[in-house]
Each structure stands twice: as C-alpha cells, then as structure tokens.
Design an enzyme around this catalytic site. Structure first.
Site, PDB file in Angstrom:
ATOM      1  N   PHE A 337       0.722  -0.825   0.016  1.00 22.75           N
ATOM      2  CA  PHE A 337      -0.306   0.459   0.084  1.00 22.75           C
ATOM      3  C   PHE A 337       0.996   1.280  -0.005  1.00 22.75           C
ATOM      4  O   PHE A 337       1.277   1.150   0.625  1.00 22.75           O
ATOM      5  CB  PHE A 337      -1.319   0.299   1.659  1.00 22.75           C
ATOM      6  CG  PHE A 337      -1.505  -1.398   1.709  1.00 22.75           C
ATOM      7  CD1 PHE A 337      -3.023  -1.086   1.125  1.00 22.75           C
ATOM      8  CD2 PHE A 337      -1.430  -2.183   2.107  1.00 22.75           C
ATOM      9  CE1 PHE A 337      -4.283  -1.830   1.297  1.00 22.75           C
ATOM     10  CE2 PHE A 337      -2.636  -3.345   2.255  1.00 22.75           C
ATOM     11  CZ  PHE A 337      -3.886  -3.353   1.817  1.00 22.75           C
ATOM     12  N   ASP A 338       0.294   2.225  -0.881  1.00 23.13           N
ATOM     13  CA  ASP A 338       1.325   3.840  -0.789  1.00 23.13           C
ATOM     14  C   ASP A 338       0.926   4.292   0.802  1.00 23.13           C
ATOM     15  O   ASP A 338      -1.005   3.911   0.840  1.00 23.13           O
ATOM     16  CB  ASP A 338       0.865   3.915  -1.912  1.00 23.13           C
ATOM     17  CG  ASP A 338       0.508   5.473  -1.716  1.00 23.13           C
ATOM     18  OD1 ASP A 338       2.065   6.067  -1.594  1.00 23.13           O
ATOM     19  OD2 ASP A 338      -0.384   6.312  -2.189  1.00 23.13           O
ATOM     20  N   LYS A 339       1.214   5.282   1.351  1.00 25.45           N
ATOM     21  CA  LYS A 339       0.572   5.686   2.256  1.00 25.45           C
ATOM     22  C   LYS A 339      -0.583   7.143   2.238  1.00 25.45           C
ATOM     23  O   LYS A 339      -1.473   7.088   2.075  1.00 25.45           O
ATOM     24  CB  LYS A 339       1.577   6.502   3.535  1.00 25.45           C
ATOM     25  CG  LYS A 339       1.237   7.112   4.120  1.00 25.45           C
ATOM     26  CD  LYS A 339       2.210   7.891   5.230  1.00 25.45           C
ATOM     27  CE  LYS A 339       3.468   8.929   4.713  1.00 25.45           C
ATOM     28  NZ  LYS A 339       2.498  10.010   4.729  1.00 25.45           N
ATOM     29  N   THR A 340       0.189   8.222   1.533  1.00 27.05           N
ATOM     30  CA  THR A 340      -0.571   9.208   1.683  1.00 27.05           C
ATOM     31  C   THR A 340      -1.480   9.160   0.247  1.00 27.05           C
ATOM     32  O   THR A 340      -1.057   8.809  -0.985  1.00 27.05           O
ATOM     33  CB  THR A 340       0.226  10.120   0.820  1.00 27.05           C
ATOM     34  OG1 THR A 340       1.728  10.459   2.273  1.00 27.05           O
ATOM     35  CG2 THR A 340      -0.175  11.965   1.429  1.00 27.05           C
ATOM     36  N   ASP A 542      -2.228   5.286  -4.964  1.00 26.74           N
ATOM     37  CA  ASP A 542      -3.354   6.571  -5.911  1.00 26.74           C
ATOM     38  C   ASP A 542      -2.548   7.843  -6.819  1.00 26.74           C
ATOM     39  O   ASP A 542      -3.141   8.454  -6.843  1.00 26.74           O
ATOM     40  CB  ASP A 542      -3.508   7.398  -4.617  1.00 26.74           C
ATOM     41  CG  ASP A 542      -2.806   8.638  -3.728  1.00 26.74           C
ATOM     42  OD1 ASP A 542      -1.215   8.178  -3.767  1.00 26.74           O
ATOM     43  OD2 ASP A 542      -3.361   9.314  -3.192  1.00 26.74           O
TER      44      ASP A 542
END
Ligand code: ADP
Ligand code: MG
Length: 652
Positions: A337-340, A542
């Site tokens: 997963f990407d964070k931001t 995202d």
C-alpha cells in the site's frame, strides 16, 4: 457475437419456430395414413430456422480460417440428414440455436449492466445564460457553462456547485447509495481556476448522479465525453478485450481440440471396414461422437463468468478492467500500500511553521504557497489551503517556472530567485548547502510526533521548516484486518515519506512492515522483492509516484478513480470514490469468480469426458448426446450469471 440484422429476439424466435416445426413433424410421423414426405417438409423447416444463425456464424468462422463449434454442429446435422435421421438432426439444430439464443441473451444482460451506466447520463441539460434558461444537448456543454439541475433529477455533467445545496446520490460512481451533502463553493474563488482533483468532495458533482430535493446551479468542469462516468464506461468496454488467463487457455485448447475431433470423427466413418457393421451404423456413431465431443460449454464457461463478475463489481463501485485482474486478484498472497492518499486521507494539515532566522512564518507560508500553486500533491494542497485561509487568494506572491519532482518536492522562482521546497532527499540531490545539525535535530523531533517535514530554501538559504500531518482513513484499520482474515499473508506500506512518519501510520493501521524514503523506482524494487517471496503481489496506490509499482505488480489497484487520471489509466482495478473498504469485497468476488470458472471447466470438460465414451460404445445416440451437450452449456451460463448477485458476508 450476435446478429443484429434482425430484432433483439429474432434468434430466439427462429429457434422456437424450429422447435415447433420439429414437434409438429414428429407428431405427424405417427399418423400412418400420411406419407412420410409430409413430416419431412416440417423437418426441413426446422432445419432452416434452427440452422439459420448457426450457419451464418460457421460461415464467418470458416472465412477467417477457424473451425468453430458451429461448424461441427452443422456438420453433425447434415450427417444426420444424410442418414435419414431428420428428427435428430432437427433436434440438434433446435437445441443448439436455443442454447445460443439464451447464451447471447444472458451475456447481453451482463453487458447491459455495464453499458446501462452510460444511459444514466441525461441527454440534455438546462443551460443558464443570464436570465434565460435553455435546454441543450449535453454534448454542446463547454467548460465554464452554468447549468441548472432540478430537484430529484439526474446531474448531466461533471461540475462544481456554485449555487444552492442538496443531497446527491452518487451510487453510479461510488456504489454508495446513501446521499452525500453538496454545497456551493466559496464565491471568492476565481472562475475557471479550479482543477478538478483539487475541488473538495462537497463542492463537486458527477454526471449521472442523482440530485436530492434542492435545485443546484453547477459550473461545468468537464465536457461530456471526458466525464468521469463516460470515461469509466469506455475503460471497461475497452478492457473487455483483455482476456483472462483461463480464457486464453480455453481458446488455445479449442483451437487444438476441434481439429482433433474432426479427425477422430472422420476416422470413425471407416469402422465398418474392420467390424461387422454397415457404413450407415459407422456414420451414425461418428455423428453422435461429433456432438458429444464439441466443447460448446467450454467455449462459453470463462467469458460468461468474467462478464458477470465485472458487471457485479461495477455495480458496487469497483472498476475491473477485464478478466485478467478479476481472476488474478483472488490469488494474491501479499499486498503493498502507498501511504499518502491511500491509507491516509490524503488531506494533510499544516500544523506548524518553524522559521530559521531570515523570515517570519507568514513570509515563509506565502512563498511556500506560491511554489506549490500548481502541484497536485496532498501536501501542496494543504499548504495552499493554509495560505488561502490566512491571506485569502489575493495576497499570493507569484512564483514562476514551477516544477514538480515526484517524491521529492517542488522548485520555482520568485522574483528571479530559486526556491526549493521539499524533503531532505530532495536537498541531497541539489548542489547547495546541506541543512545544519540544528535544523536536522528540529526536524527529527517533529517527525517523532508524526509530522511530515518540508524545508523551504531561497537562494541556497534555509528559511523554514513546514510540519504537516495526514491522518489514516477511518476505515483503513478495519479494511486491513479484514484482508488479513481473508488470507492475505503479508501487507506492507511503501511510502516516499519519512520513516518515522511511516512507522507511526503503520502502527495506527496495523501493518506488518513499512518502508519510508522511497522514490518511485524503489517502490518497484520492493514489489519485485515481494513477488520473489510471495508470488503474486497487488499494489494499491493513488498517484503518479505509484504508477510504476502498480505496473510491475500482478494487479495494480488505484484509489480515487473518481479523481486521479494517472491512477485510473495505469491500474487494473480502480476503487471509485476512494473506497479503500471495497477491497475485501473485490477480493472475495475475485475468488468467487475463480471458483465459478473452475466449476464451469469441470462441468464442460466432464460432460465431454462422459459423453464421448458413451457415444463411442453406442450407449448413447445423437438424441441423448444433443440433450446432454446443450444442457451442460446452459448450466454453465446459469452458473456464471449467479455472480451478478454475489454478496459477501463481511462487506459489499
Ligand atoms: P507517498 O509515497 O506516501 O504517497 P509521495 O511519494 O507522494 O508519498 O511523497 C513523498 C514525499 O515527497 C513527501 O512526504 C514529501 O516529502 C515529498 N513531496 C512530494 N511532492 C511534494 C510537493 N509537491 N511538495 C513538497 N514535498 C513533496
Ligand atoms: Mg500517494
């Protein structure tokens, strides 16, 4: 597929005509006073209506050099006729055409579930020009036009609310039917300056969604062919051409299997040479085997399941681009997963500005705001927002030559002087002085508290530290827990942010491991490493900085398909309206689709495996073979259509 030369149901009517003529002919054949030729006339009619569409499709295949199943069926029917077994031949054509008609009908139903999305968009809009309202086709709407949306009607264009407030049902985009509040954007804004991604959820509306009880005035921000819904439909339709792994396998299998059947059937005609039976008997058997061995059910088993699965997903706001990702997602063992913007809300808040001597915090904010004016990054938006709150939009210093460095920061010139704003990695790549130990110490302290820190430098001098933070999505922890429960063994976070910040968010959402300081290419490296250990890995992200990693993973999943163009284009699966919590459902649906496809393969291949010996050893003739063969085709399609109604215990 399907012939639209006639009406929608003509295939079905032709088939039913064939069946009726067959039945009449069959009944008349018991009336001994009548000559046989009377029945024959009816059988010929049954052949015509039953064989009409089948021969068209067989012909189209032959022209392209393909032996399709239609060809095998026609051959069997002609063979039966030569044997004088007109009734059985007619039964074959009748059932085959009936199966085809129902199959096309069922597939059209699944496909309609998708293209009906397009029909959600109204054909016309009420354009407001001064005091006059005029009904215009939506294609003629331009960016900046103002339209009027009446209560309880569909919104005809993507746009932002400039007058009124209402509750809007956004189910067509997000799958969520609970209405969302929408209200007018602040009137202080300059017309036409907004970028779609930056408009707040509560100010923007999508075409195809349904207005609640109040009138809204909307400024159009996207032309009709670029609207979110139109693009979503286009992407899905295009991706229908992408075949799933099983589909490719069955296609290959068919290409090899059909000629084998033809050779076998041809050979069977000569059994009479070696055994005490007539040519007639050998020929009849060969025709029965031909029917038994035709893999009709196999050909339809995967496409029907994929189509139903994709349609089911679309209904709940998950955009799946074809059979590949739909099948693969369910086999994924690890997820990154990407964070931001993915695990966090992507709505950072500017907590603190720490001046480093030369300027006060207000000047720092003005410069930062100017430098971030064109950036799309959540941090940029937060800084810009904080600036607008403090100075309004008028006071902004103007910066030129704005440039974005993915995962690092931004560069601009103010009054001809170079300004950099970004993280420590950014300043390591620049040939200017490094921040002093004091500055580093200060940043480290802020980071310990979960702040993302940015440094602002003008002409090589460090002017200030900006501390921002972004909290996890409310649903993030629960979603990850559910994914764990559904058997995802390993989940990691891949982020460009500082390790300390990354660790803090990871603890909050309950992640196994978290990696910070990553550039886009480092994210790719991590995906490759994970794939060595876990096989297939899904990457959820995202933004631009995740696109490469998404492309390298087995399944790329994009957040915010309703906002971010790059993500939407790169991803295999898009979660409309940033709904991270749809992931467990997507996973469950994918697994169910895999199971359905497997069941269908067993049914279709199993039927061939049973029927071929039965016909070879004269246990079953053409009649029973036809009935079982067509029965299995219908069974397979019905099984696939069950996916349209799929529900998941944990969430949907
Ligand atoms: P993530 O991988 O968590 O989504 P990004 O790669 O988008 O994070 O950003 C990583 C880091 O790059 C940010 O924490 C920030 O330090 C820096 N950064 C990226 N874009 C900008 C920007 N427009 N302004 C300032 N800093 C930025
Ligand atoms: Mg991101």
């Amino acid at each position: 597929m399907g012939h639209s030369t006639h009406g929608k149901y003509s295939e079905l009517y032709f088939s039913l005509a064939s069946g009726s003529l067959l039945l009449i002919g069959f009944l008349l054949s018991f009336w001994s006073a009548l000559p046989n030729s009377v029945s024959l006339v009816f059988y010929l009619g049954a052949y015509f209506f039953g064989g009409y569409y089948t021969s068209q499709e067989a012909y189209e295949g032959l022209v392209k050099g393909n032996f399709h199943i239609d060809f095998l069926m026609l051959l069997a029917a002609v063979g039966a006729a030569l044997l004088g077994a007109w009734a059985e031949g007619a039964l074959l054509l009748f059932l085959f055409s009936l199966g085809h008609a129902l199959e096309h009908y069922a597939l059209a139903k699944a496909r309609n579930a998708l293209s009906s999305l397009n029909e959600l968009i109204p054909k016309t809009a009420t354009l407001k020009e001064g005091d006059v309202n005029r009904e215009v086709p939506i294609e003629s709407l331009q960016k900046g036009d103002v339209i009027l949306v009446r209560p309880n009607s569909r919104i005809p264009a993507d746009g932002l609310v400039i007058q009124g407030s209402s509750q809007v049902n956004q189910a067509p985009i997000t799958g969520e039917s609970i209405p969302v509040d929408k209200f007018a954007i602040a009137s202080s804004r300059k017309k036409g300056t907004d970028r779609w991604e930056e408009i707040n959820e509560e100010n923007r509306v999508f075409s195809g969604t349904i207005n609640g009880s109040q009138t809204l005035e909307i400024e159009v921000t996207k032309t009709s062919k670029d609207s979110t819904l139109a693009r979503m439909v286009a992407l899905v339709q295009e991706s229908q051409k992408q075949k799933s792994p099983t589909q490719r396998f069955t296609d290959r299998f068919e290409r090899f299997f059909v000629p084998v059947v033809l050779v076998l059937v041809f050979g069977l005609n000569f059994v009479f040479v070696f055994s005490p039976e007539t040519f007639q008997e050998s020929f009849y058997r060969s025709m029965a085997v031909l029917v038994a061995a035709s893999p009709c059910a196999l050909a339809i088993s995967t496409p029907s399941a994929v189509l139903s699965g994709v349609a089911r997903a679309a209904r709940t706001g998950i955009l799946v681009k074809g059979g590949g990702p739909l099948e693969i997602l369910g086999s994924v063992k690890a997820m990154a997963f990407d964070k931001t913007g993915t695990l966090t809300q992507g709505k950072a808040h500017l907590n603190e500005i720490i001046p480093l001597g030369k300027c006060n915090s207000s000047e720092i904010l003005q410069m930062a705001m100017a430098a971030e004016a064109m950036s799309n990054h959540p941090l940029a938006k937060a800084i810009y927002k904080a600036g607008v709150e403090e100075f309004g939009e008028q006071n902004v210093i103007k910066a030129d030559n704005l440039e974005d460095f993915v995962g690092l920061g931004v560069k601009a010139t103010i009054d001809g002087d170079l300004v950099y704003l970004g993280n420590l990695n950014f300043f390591e790549t620049l040939d200017q002085g490094k921040p002093s130990p004091d500055i580093l110490q200060e940043m480290s302290l802020l980071e310990e508290n979960g702040n993302t820190c940015l440094l602002l430098a003008l002409k090589g001098d460090f002017l200030g530290i900006l501390a921002l933070s972004d909290s996890p999505r409310i649903e993030a922890k629960n979603t990850l827990d559910l994914l764990h429960l559904s058997g995802i063994e390993h989940m990691v976070m891949l982020s460009g942010d500082h390790q300390k910040v990354v660790d803090k968010i990871a603890r909050q959402v309950g992640l196994d491991q978290a990696y910070g300081h990553l550039m886009p290419e480092d994210k790719v490296r991590h995906i490759q490493r994970l794939q060595k250990t876990y096989g297939r890995v899904a990457m959820v992200g995202d933004g631009v900085n995740d696109a490469a990693a998404m492309a390298h993973s087995a399944v790329g999943i994009a957040m915010g398909a309703a906002g971010n163009d790059v993500a939407m284009e790169t991803a295999d699966i898009a979660l409309m309206g940033n709904r991270l919590d749809k992931l467990p459902f997507a996973l469950a649906l994918s697994r169910k689709t895999r199971t359905t496809i497997k069941q269908n393969l067993w049914i279709s291949l199993g039927m061939v495996a049973v029927l071929v010996p039965l016909t070879l050893f004269d246990v079953a003739g053409i009649g029973p073979a036809v009935v079982m063969h067509e029965g299995s085709t219908l069974l397979v399609v019905a099984n696939a259509l069950r996916l349209l109604g799929f529900k998941n215990e944990v969430s949907d």
